[in-house]
Design a protein around this motif. Structure first.
Motif, PDB file in Angstrom:
ATOM      1  N   ARG A  72     -62.599 -54.795  63.414  1.00  0.00           N
ATOM      2  CA  ARG A  72     -63.324 -53.489  63.906  1.00  0.00           C
ATOM      3  C   ARG A  72     -64.559 -53.570  63.023  1.00  0.00           C
ATOM      4  O   ARG A  72     -64.451 -53.860  61.655  1.00  0.00           O
ATOM      5  N   THR A  73     -65.579 -52.735  63.576  1.00  0.00           N
ATOM      6  CA  THR A  73     -66.754 -52.752  62.674  1.00  0.00           C
ATOM      7  C   THR A  73     -67.216 -51.281  62.269  1.00  0.00           C
ATOM      8  O   THR A  73     -67.880 -51.104  61.595  1.00  0.00           O
ATOM      9  N   HIS A  74     -66.680 -50.374  63.069  1.00  0.00           N
ATOM     10  CA  HIS A  74     -67.054 -48.963  63.167  1.00  0.00           C
ATOM     11  C   HIS A  74     -66.082 -48.016  61.981  1.00  0.00           C
ATOM     12  O   HIS A  74     -65.422 -47.476  62.497  1.00  0.00           O
ATOM     13  N   THR A  75     -65.855 -48.617  60.879  1.00  0.00           N
ATOM     14  CA  THR A  75     -64.759 -48.192  60.024  1.00  0.00           C
ATOM     15  C   THR A  75     -65.461 -47.044  58.955  1.00  0.00           C
ATOM     16  O   THR A  75     -64.623 -46.837  58.032  1.00  0.00           O
ATOM     17  N   GLN A  76     -66.597 -46.779  59.289  1.00  0.00           N
ATOM     18  CA  GLN A  76     -67.254 -45.816  58.141  1.00  0.00           C
ATOM     19  C   GLN A  76     -66.740 -44.810  57.843  1.00  0.00           C
ATOM     20  O   GLN A  76     -66.529 -44.180  56.744  1.00  0.00           O
TER      21      GLN A  76
ATOM     22  N   GLU B 216     -56.447 -48.994  64.348  1.00  0.00           N
ATOM     23  CA  GLU B 216     -57.621 -48.598  65.273  1.00  0.00           C
ATOM     24  C   GLU B 216     -57.500 -47.202  65.610  1.00  0.00           C
ATOM     25  O   GLU B 216     -58.367 -46.616  66.486  1.00  0.00           O
TER      26      GLU B 216
ATOM     27  N   VAL C 121     -75.111 -45.685  71.016  1.00  0.00           N
ATOM     28  CA  VAL C 121     -73.570 -45.614  71.342  1.00  0.00           C
ATOM     29  C   VAL C 121     -73.248 -45.603  72.600  1.00  0.00           C
ATOM     30  O   VAL C 121     -74.088 -44.850  73.385  1.00  0.00           O
TER      31      VAL C 121
ATOM     32  N   GLN D  41     -61.666 -45.439  72.235  1.00  0.00           N
ATOM     33  CA  GLN D  41     -62.739 -46.425  71.392  1.00  0.00           C
ATOM     34  C   GLN D  41     -63.784 -46.847  72.386  1.00  0.00           C
ATOM     35  O   GLN D  41     -64.642 -47.935  72.241  1.00  0.00           O
TER      36      GLN D  41
ATOM     37  N   LYS E 126     -72.301 -40.020  65.369  1.00  0.00           N
ATOM     38  CA  LYS E 126     -73.551 -40.388  65.524  1.00  0.00           C
ATOM     39  C   LYS E 126     -74.367 -39.852  66.595  1.00  0.00           C
ATOM     40  O   LYS E 126     -75.640 -39.699  66.588  1.00  0.00           O
TER      41      LYS E 126
ATOM     42  N   ASP F 265     -62.594 -45.465  66.363  1.00  0.00           N
ATOM     43  CA  ASP F 265     -64.294 -45.587  66.521  1.00  0.00           C
ATOM     44  C   ASP F 265     -64.804 -44.420  67.039  1.00  0.00           C
ATOM     45  O   ASP F 265     -66.137 -44.351  67.208  1.00  0.00           O
TER      46      ASP F 265
ATOM     47  N   TYR G 268     -66.750 -42.480  64.921  1.00  0.00           N
ATOM     48  CA  TYR G 268     -68.161 -42.949  64.562  1.00  0.00           C
ATOM     49  C   TYR G 268     -68.911 -42.785  65.598  1.00  0.00           C
ATOM     50  O   TYR G 268     -69.999 -42.070  65.371  1.00  0.00           O
ATOM     51  N   PHE G 269     -68.535 -42.984  67.010  1.00  0.00           N
ATOM     52  CA  PHE G 269     -69.497 -42.838  68.117  1.00  0.00           C
ATOM     53  C   PHE G 269     -70.055 -41.150  68.236  1.00  0.00           C
ATOM     54  O   PHE G 269     -71.122 -40.773  68.445  1.00  0.00           O
TER      55      PHE G 269
END
Length: 509
Positions: A37-41, A273, A414, A382, A470, A463, A466-467
């Motif tokens: 996963r990349t959207h772990t902020q 996730e 997004v 997700q 944003k 995720d 995150y979406f």
């Protein structure tokens, strides 16, 4: 005999080695098929938030803390307000509803509007009755009542704790204080299958009066002397509350408590996730809205909008209360903020230029019940924020609102999804139609997708936090510009000649 045993041992070793090789190969293939996963902020932060926000009161307290840490100034509804361009402000009602707003540095009385993000702070749960002391069959129980439309069977056989607020005598005044007992203290046990009869074995339909009270202890406890909370609640409850509050039991005047899952919120799943937690409906939206408003502050000085976050109590029971979405809370704050920022402006024209995003959780497609979803409008975890549609106005979305939402998502790259219930299914509702009708705001209903809505333990995709954040940041930052492109009312495009010159030109005509 030893030779045979040795042979079997060798075979086991070979088999074990083969298993390890296949397992390693499977793991490599799995990793190749499912990249990290990349959207772990926000993963760690949203879990911290959910563990702090055990009730509507705690949700508001945590969001207010985050806002004041970001420079928001708390206002008092009982006093006159001083509002400045570039200023950031927050108010609360009843400790369970919050409205925050930030005034753009380029705010203009004649052309600016508000971009509002709405959510709700409450969730279904068993709440303690005003007189919660209860004894049954020699056991100390708690008298509770279901708040909202919970999936009550999910509360059985869970380790539970107590959370909520108290009014505590501190000197000459009553202090409003929050509490959570930091350990499991009660449980609602199911009936053993051996004692079940007839349909009870196949259909679990607990009677909320008879079967929902949790067991607190064995044996009866004596009531405490006094006329405060001790006269209405068991001594064990008052003692637990006093310990959590750091006060004497006799100083607790009122308790407003509910049951909560003692298991902390967590990231779960093979890829970590999924967010597993209570109250995702709708405290996940409260988190996303608060986080987005704070993140957007860097661009506030150059913005012309009034950025608003409104989080209401009592959505789960109809919103009709002093602090619910049917109250004048949002309109009051908008009117006072606009009057302070633009003393000679037209508030009704300001409302007509404003827009609301109502965010409440959406129904993600359930893999085991896929037939319960419209095949063209099923949404996935997700895969992004969901635009919620209903022809009968259970959601306030129309073409204009959907266009706004899609544009905000497009500007930050997004994904966004569309949801509608099946034509033969009933549809829930939220604060969107209420505030749209009560305040007169153009509105779109959206929400992150989830499963197990109204369970003690819900689940959503990490995720999608995150979406959602944003998308909401884009709404706060780009609303004034996007608003110029969506103009469906009036004889001439309002934005063709914006500003004071527009009013002068119309008057001359």
């Amino acid at each position: 005999m030893r030779a045979k045993r040795a042979s079997r041992l060798e075979n086991l070793v070979v088999a074990s080695a083969g298993t390890r090789v296949r397992s390693a190969l499977y793991c490599r293939q799995t990793k190749a098929m499912a990249p990290p996963r990349t959207h772990t902020q926000y993963d760690a932060d949203v879990i911290d938030y959910l563990n702090a926000a055990q009730s509507a009161f705690h949700c508001v307290a945590e969001c207010k803390r985050r806002l004041t840490d970001a420079g928001f100034v708390e206002l008092d509804e009982r006093k006159p307000w001083t509002v400045e361009k570039g200023g950031k402000y927050v108010i609360t009602r009843n400790g369970s509803t919050l409205v925050a707003f930030a005034v753009g540095g380029a705010f203009d009385a004649d052309t600016s509007g508000a971009i509002c993000l709405g959510a709700h702070t409450d969730s279904p749960c068993p709440k303690l009755k005003p007189i919660s002391r209860l004894e049954k069959a020699g056991a100390t129980m708690l008298g509770v009542v279901g708040y909202g439309g919970g999936l009550w069977h999910t509360w059985f056989d869970r380790d539970l704790t107590l959370t909520g607020r108290a009014l505590v005598r501190r000197g000459a005044r009553l202090a409003h204080e929050l509490l959570t007992v930091d350990r499991a203290v009660c449980r609602i046990p199911t009936l053993a299958i051996h004692l079940s009869q007839g349909d009870e074995r196949t259909t679990f339909k607990p009677n909320l009066q008879s079967h929902l009270p949790p067991m607190l202890a064995t044996g009866l406890t004596d009531a405490l002397a006094g006329d405060g909370a001790a006269a209405r609640h068991d001594a064990l409850v008052v003692g637990l509350a006093a310990e959590a509050l750091g006060c004497a039991e006799a100083d607790i005047v009122e308790l407003e408590l509910q049951l909560a899952d003692a298991q902390p919120s967590a990231l779960i799943g093979a890829r970590r996730e999924f967010i597993s937690s209570g109250r995702l409906d709708n405290q996940a939206s409260c988190y996303c809205g608060t986080t987005a408003l704070v993140e957007s502050l860097d661009s506030l000085e150059k913005d012309a909008s009034l950025r608003v976050l409104a989080m209401f109590d009592h959505e789960e029971v109809g919103s009709l209360s002093q602090q619910g979405a049917q109250s004048p809370t949002l309109r009051d704050v908008l009117a006072r903020a606009y009057a302070a920022a633009a003393p000679r402006g037209d508030f009704r024209a300001f409302l007509a230029r404003s827009f609301q995003i109502s965010s409440d959780m959406a129904h993600g497609q359930h893999p085991n019940y896929a037939d319960r979803h419209d095949p063209k409008h099923a949404v996935a975890l997700q895969k992004g924020l969901v635009i919620k549609h209903n022809a009968n106005q259970r959601y306030a979305t129309n073409a204009v609102g959907a266009a706004f939402a899609r544009e905000f998502a497009r500007r930050v790259g997004v994904p966004i999804q569309d949801f509608a219930v099946k034509a033969d299914s009933a549809c829930g509702t939220t604060i969107g139609p209420i505030t749209a009708g009560g305040v007169g705001l153009r509105t779109v209903d959206v929400g992150p997708p989830q499963l197990s809505m109204h369970s003690i333990r819900e689940i959503m995709g990490a995720d999608d936090v995150y979406f959602s954040v944003k998308t909401f940041v884009a709404a706060y930052e780009h609303f004034h510009e996007v608003n110029k492109a969506v103009d469906v009312d009036g004889p001439d495009p309002f934005w063709s000649d914006p500003g004071k010159g527009w009013a002068t030109a119309v008057g001359a005509c």
